[in-house]
Design an enzyme around this catalytic site. Structure first.
Site, short mmCIF file in Angstrom:
data_model
loop_
_atom_site.label_atom_id
_atom_site.label_comp_id
_atom_site.label_asym_id
_atom_site.label_seq_id
_atom_site.Cartn_x
_atom_site.Cartn_y
_atom_site.Cartn_z
N ASP A 78 0.82 -1.22 0.00
CA ASP A 78 0.00 0.00 0.00
C ASP A 78 0.85 1.26 0.00
O ASP A 78 0.32 2.36 -0.19
CB ASP A 78 -0.94 -0.01 1.21
N GLN A 111 -5.76 -1.45 -6.63
CA GLN A 111 -6.38 -0.59 -5.62
C GLN A 111 -7.12 0.54 -6.32
O GLN A 111 -6.69 1.03 -7.37
CB GLN A 111 -5.32 0.00 -4.69
N SER A 122 -7.63 5.36 0.26
CA SER A 122 -7.93 4.10 -0.42
C SER A 122 -9.38 3.70 -0.19
O SER A 122 -9.92 3.87 0.91
CB SER A 122 -7.01 2.99 0.09
#
Length: 320
Positions: A234, A305, A255
Site C-alpha cells: 500500500d 487498488q 484508499s
C-alpha cells in the site's frame, strides 16, 4: 504463524540463513504484525507508523487482517488472494480489533472473512482465500521489466537528502521533505525512476522501485512473508495515479479497496521490484495496478487498488 503466525515451514523463495551480525529482526514481525489473541477468533493490533494525515496506514490494516485470517487456517494452507474494503477512517489513538469468521473450509480452498473494528464500528472488511499446494502444467507469467539492480540506486532517504541540498528550494518544501525524512517507516525503498519533486509537469502514471521490509525476517511460514508484503503493497501505491496531474494540490486522498494475488514464494526482507501503473482516473477516483517481482524474474504478487482523489481546481505554482 509465529509473530505473524509461526516460524518454520515452507521455504520462502531464494535466499536463507541467519540474520547478519548486528541486524535486527524486522519491526514488522516483532510489533506491527504481532497481534494479541483475545479469543479464538478475535485479535488486537497496535500501530507503529502513522502517516502525516493522522489516519491509520492502509497497509497496516491489510497486513494485520491477513495475520488474523492466517491464524484461523491450517499450517499447510497458503493465502492466494485477498479482497478488502476500507469503510471508515482508522483512529491512530486506539488499537484495532480483528474479528475472524471461518466462512468456509474445503478440501482445496478455505475462505476467512475479517472485520476490523474501532469504537464499536467496522472500519475495514476483508475476505482472504487459502489453498493447499497443487501442481499444474498450466503456467505462464509476464516478463519482469529490465531495470538497474538495487545496489546501483540511491535509497529514498539519500534522494531526499540530495534534494535538501538544493539552496533554491522553498522553505515550506524543505520542511515537508525534512518531515518525510524523519518518518519511521519500516520499509527500505530504492526508486528506479523517481519523479522530479520540483516539477509540476505531467508524468506518465508509472512507478518502479525496489522495496523490502526493513530488518531480518528469514525463512519461515510463507504466510508471514505474505502478511509483510500486504503491508508494503500500500506504500506510495495510489500516488501513481497523480503523476499525470502534478499541477494540482491534493485536498483529499484515501484508499477505497485493495486486492492482492500471491503467485510464488518470496522473501519480503529481500529486494523485490514493485512495478506500479495507473490505467485510469476520473470521477474523483483513481485506479492503480502493481506487480511485485523477485530478483530472479519470478512474478510473486499482483495488486490492485482504487481510491478517492480530490484536488484543488487551481493548479500549483512552481516549487522553486
Amino acid at each position: 504463524m509465529g509473530a505473524a503466525g509461526g516460524a518454520g515451514g515452507a521455504g520462502a523463495g531464494p535466499g536463507s540463513g541467519s540474520p547478519p551480525p548486528g541486524d535486527l529482526r524486522s519491526v514488522l514481525i516483532t510489533s506491527v504484525l504481532n497481534l494479541e489473541r483475545l479469543e479464538v477468533n478475535l485479535f488486537r493490533g497496535r500501530h507503529h507508523w502513522v502517516p502525516a494525515t493522522q489516519r491509520l496506514f492502509g497497509g497496516q490494516i491489510v497486513g494485520q487482517a491477513l495475520v488474523a485470517a492466517a491464524r484461523a487456517v491450517s499450517r499447510d494452507e497458503q493465502v492466494h488472494s485477498l479482497h478488502c474494503y476500507f469503510v471508515r477512517a482508522g483512529d491512530p489513538k486506539v488499537p484495532v480489533l480483528y474479528e475472524v469468521e471461518r466462512t468456509r473450509t474445503g478440501k482445496s480452498f478455505s475462505v476467512r472473512s475479517v472485520k476490523a473494528i474501532q469504537h464499536g464500528k467496522p472500519i475495514f472488511t476483508c475476505q482472504a482465500s487459502f489453498q493447499l499446494s497443487q501442481a499444474s502444467p498450466v503456467q505462464h507469467q509476464f516478463t519482469m521489466p529490465a531495470v538497474p539492480p538495487p545496489e546501483e540506486l540511491l535509497t529514498q532517504e539519500e534522494l531526499i537528502q540530495k534534494f535538501l541540498q538544493n539552496p533554491n528550494l522553498a522553505e515550506r518544501y524543505r520542511k515537508h521533505l525534512t518531515k518525510i525524512q524523519a518518518e519511521d517507516v519500516p520499509i527500505d525503498i530504492k526508486p528506479v525512476n523517481p519523479p522530479d519533486m520540483f516539477s509540476s509537469e505531467p508524468q506518465e502514471p508509472k512507478l518502479l522501485f525496489w522495496v523490502r521490509a526493513r530488518g531480518y525476517i528469514g525463512e519461515t511460514d510463507m504466510k508471514v512473508h505474505c502478511c509483510v508484503a500486504a503491508y508494503i503493497s500500500d506504500y506510495a501505491f495510489l500516488g501513481t495515479a497523480l503523476l499525470p496531474h502534478r499541477q494540482y494540490h491534493i485536498k483529499f486522498m484515501v484508499s477505497l479497496d485493495h486486492s492482492m494475488w500471491f503467485h510464488a514464494p518470496f522473501r519480503a526482507d529481500h529486494w523485490m521490484l514493485y512495478e506500479c501503473e495507473s490505467p485510469w482516473a476520473g470521477a474523483c477516483r483513481g485506479l492503480v495496478q502493481g506487480r511485485l517481482w523477485r530478483r530472479d524474474g519470478v512474478l510473486a504478487v499482483t495488486c490492485t487498488q482504487e481510491g478517492v482523489i480530490r484536488v484543488e481546481e487551481t493548479p500549483n505554482q512552481s516549487k522553486l
